[in-house]
Write a protein that holds these residues in place. Structure first.
Motif, PDB file in Angstrom:
ATOM      1  N   GLU A  49       0.846  -1.182   0.000  1.00 55.05           N
ATOM      2  CA  GLU A  49       0.000   0.000   0.000  1.00 55.05           C
ATOM      3  C   GLU A  49       0.887   1.239   0.000  1.00 55.05           C
ATOM      4  N   CYS A  50       0.656   2.115  -0.947  1.00 54.98           N
ATOM      5  CA  CYS A  50       1.418   3.350  -1.082  1.00 54.98           C
ATOM      6  C   CYS A  50       0.813   4.425  -0.186  1.00 54.98           C
ATOM      7  N   PRO A  51       1.559   5.502   0.072  1.00 53.53           N
ATOM      8  CA  PRO A  51       1.061   6.570   0.948  1.00 53.53           C
ATOM      9  C   PRO A  51      -0.268   7.177   0.492  1.00 53.53           C
ATOM     10  N   GLU A  52      -0.530   7.191  -0.817  1.00 53.02           N
ATOM     11  CA  GLU A  52      -1.789   7.756  -1.301  1.00 53.02           C
ATOM     12  C   GLU A  52      -2.944   6.775  -1.190  1.00 53.02           C
ATOM     13  N   GLY A  53      -2.671   5.539  -0.779  1.00 51.70           N
ATOM     14  CA  GLY A  53      -3.741   4.564  -0.615  1.00 51.70           C
ATOM     15  C   GLY A  53      -3.902   3.623  -1.787  1.00 51.70           C
ATOM     16  N   ASN A  54      -3.137   3.809  -2.874  1.00 47.29           N
ATOM     17  CA  ASN A  54      -3.206   2.845  -3.966  1.00 47.29           C
ATOM     18  C   ASN A  54      -2.188   1.740  -3.706  1.00 47.29           C
ATOM     19  N   PHE A  55      -2.199   0.721  -4.538  1.00 51.29           N
ATOM     20  CA  PHE A  55      -1.387  -0.460  -4.299  1.00 51.29           C
ATOM     21  C   PHE A  55      -0.500  -0.759  -5.495  1.00 51.29           C
ATOM     22  N   VAL A  56       0.668  -1.339  -5.225  1.00 53.36           N
ATOM     23  CA  VAL A  56       1.566  -1.802  -6.276  1.00 53.36           C
ATOM     24  C   VAL A  56       1.933  -3.258  -6.013  1.00 53.36           C
ATOM     25  N   SER A  57       2.172  -3.986  -7.108  1.00 56.66           N
ATOM     26  CA  SER A  57       2.544  -5.390  -6.997  1.00 56.66           C
ATOM     27  C   SER A  57       4.057  -5.536  -7.193  1.00 56.66           C
ATOM     28  N   ARG A  58       4.507  -6.763  -7.256  1.00 58.38           N
ATOM     29  CA  ARG A  58       5.937  -7.041  -7.392  1.00 58.38           C
ATOM     30  C   ARG A  58       6.330  -7.128  -8.866  1.00 58.38           C
ATOM     31  N   ASP A  59       7.580  -6.778  -9.163  1.00 61.54           N
ATOM     32  CA  ASP A  59       8.108  -6.721 -10.520  1.00 61.54           C
ATOM     33  C   ASP A  59       9.021  -7.919 -10.757  1.00 61.54           C
ATOM     34  N   SER A  60       8.586  -8.864 -11.595  1.00 52.85           N
ATOM     35  CA  SER A  60       9.380 -10.072 -11.833  1.00 52.85           C
ATOM     36  C   SER A  60      10.668  -9.780 -12.593  1.00 52.85           C
ATOM     37  N   ASN A  62      12.633  -7.321 -11.771  1.00 56.17           N
ATOM     38  CA  ASN A  62      13.502  -6.593 -10.848  1.00 56.17           C
ATOM     39  C   ASN A  62      13.605  -7.350  -9.516  1.00 56.17           C
ATOM     40  N   ASN A  63      13.942  -8.621  -9.614  1.00 54.82           N
ATOM     41  CA  ASN A  63      14.134  -9.470  -8.423  1.00 54.82           C
ATOM     42  C   ASN A  63      12.946  -9.453  -7.475  1.00 54.82           C
ATOM     43  N   CYS A  64      11.749  -9.316  -8.033  1.00 54.49           N
ATOM     44  CA  CYS A  64      10.497  -9.333  -7.258  1.00 54.49           C
ATOM     45  C   CYS A  64      10.392  -8.181  -6.265  1.00 54.49           C
ATOM     46  N   GLU A  65      11.129  -7.100  -6.501  1.00 54.34           N
ATOM     47  CA  GLU A  65      10.943  -5.898  -5.697  1.00 54.34           C
ATOM     48  C   GLU A  65       9.585  -5.298  -6.059  1.00 54.34           C
ATOM     49  N   PHE A  66       9.015  -4.500  -5.156  1.00 56.49           N
ATOM     50  CA  PHE A  66       7.757  -3.842  -5.470  1.00 56.49           C
ATOM     51  C   PHE A  66       7.983  -2.767  -6.529  1.00 56.49           C
ATOM     52  N   PHE A  67       6.996  -2.593  -7.411  1.00 61.43           N
ATOM     53  CA  PHE A  67       7.038  -1.460  -8.327  1.00 61.43           C
ATOM     54  C   PHE A  67       7.029  -0.190  -7.485  1.00 61.43           C
ATOM     55  N   ALA A  68       7.538   0.891  -8.043  1.00 62.05           N
ATOM     56  CA  ALA A  68       7.546   2.165  -7.325  1.00 62.05           C
ATOM     57  C   ALA A  68       6.123   2.686  -7.179  1.00 62.05           C
ATOM     58  N   CYS A  69       5.861   3.314  -6.055  1.00 62.12           N
ATOM     59  CA  CYS A  69       4.563   3.960  -5.866  1.00 62.12           C
ATOM     60  C   CYS A  69       4.475   5.138  -6.826  1.00 62.12           C
ATOM     61  N   PRO A  70       3.279   5.426  -7.330  1.00 65.65           N
ATOM     62  CA  PRO A  70       3.135   6.578  -8.220  1.00 65.65           C
ATOM     63  C   PRO A  70       3.518   7.864  -7.501  1.00 65.65           C
ATOM     64  N   ALA A  71       4.068   8.790  -8.247  1.00 64.30           N
ATOM     65  CA  ALA A  71       4.460  10.075  -7.666  1.00 64.30           C
ATOM     66  C   ALA A  71       3.219  10.819  -7.192  1.00 64.30           C
ATOM     67  N   ILE A  72       3.381  11.564  -6.120  1.00 62.66           N
ATOM     68  CA  ILE A  72       2.279  12.364  -5.598  1.00 62.66           C
ATOM     69  C   ILE A  72       2.128  13.584  -6.491  1.00 62.66           C
ATOM     70  N   VAL A  73       0.931  13.793  -6.993  1.00 64.62           N
ATOM     71  CA  VAL A  73       0.668  14.894  -7.920  1.00 64.62           C
ATOM     72  C   VAL A  73       0.748  16.221  -7.186  1.00 64.62           C
ATOM     73  N   GLY A  74       1.446  17.167  -7.748  1.00 62.14           N
ATOM     74  CA  GLY A  74       1.484  18.518  -7.204  1.00 62.14           C
ATOM     75  C   GLY A  74       2.259  18.665  -5.917  1.00 62.14           C
ATOM     76  N   GLY A  75       3.124  17.745  -5.587  1.00 57.54           N
ATOM     77  CA  GLY A  75       3.943  17.889  -4.395  1.00 57.54           C
ATOM     78  C   GLY A  75       3.347  17.216  -3.187  1.00 57.54           C
TER      79      GLY A  75
END
Length: 107
Positions: A49-60, A62-75
């Motif tokens: 769970e990302c700080p904005e409340g959305n979710f990311v899965s693992r990246d096969s 990239n050694n199954c690391e989590f995908f990056a959380c989306p950037a927060i819009v507008g700072g």
């Protein structure tokens, strides 16, 4: 004649980049098709769970690391985007970090 049965095949020396970033060449025993890429790892199906409340899965790839959380819009403020919602009375409300960055209720 032994030369008639000679099946020596010479393939081009190009390579194919695999999804994991490795490279494979061509297979002279298989009509110069590219060799098979290594299998990608099978990652756990958990999510982050990302700080904005959305979710990311693992990246096969990239050694199954989590995908990056989306950037927060507008700072962002308090981990939520800084956009506002207009209310019927003409006021506006921001997002509530304690409620998955949903908008606060209108007054």
């Amino acid at each position: 004649n032994d030369h008639e049965n000679n099946n020596n095949i010479v393939c081009t020396q190009d390579v194919l980049e695999c999804p994991d970033g490795s490279f494979v060449g061509r297979d002279s025993n298989n009509n110069c098709d590219f060799l098979l890429c290594p299998d990608l790892p099978v990652c756990d199906d958990d999510v982050l769970e990302c700080p904005e409340g959305n979710f990311v899965s693992r990246d096969s790839t990239n050694n199954c690391e989590f995908f990056a959380c989306p950037a927060i819009v507008g700072g962002g403020v308090n981990g939520c985007s800084r956009d506002v919602m207009g209310c019927p009375d003409g006021s506006s409300v921001g997002r509530d970090k304690d409620n998955h960055c949903e908008f606060f209720p209108c007054p």
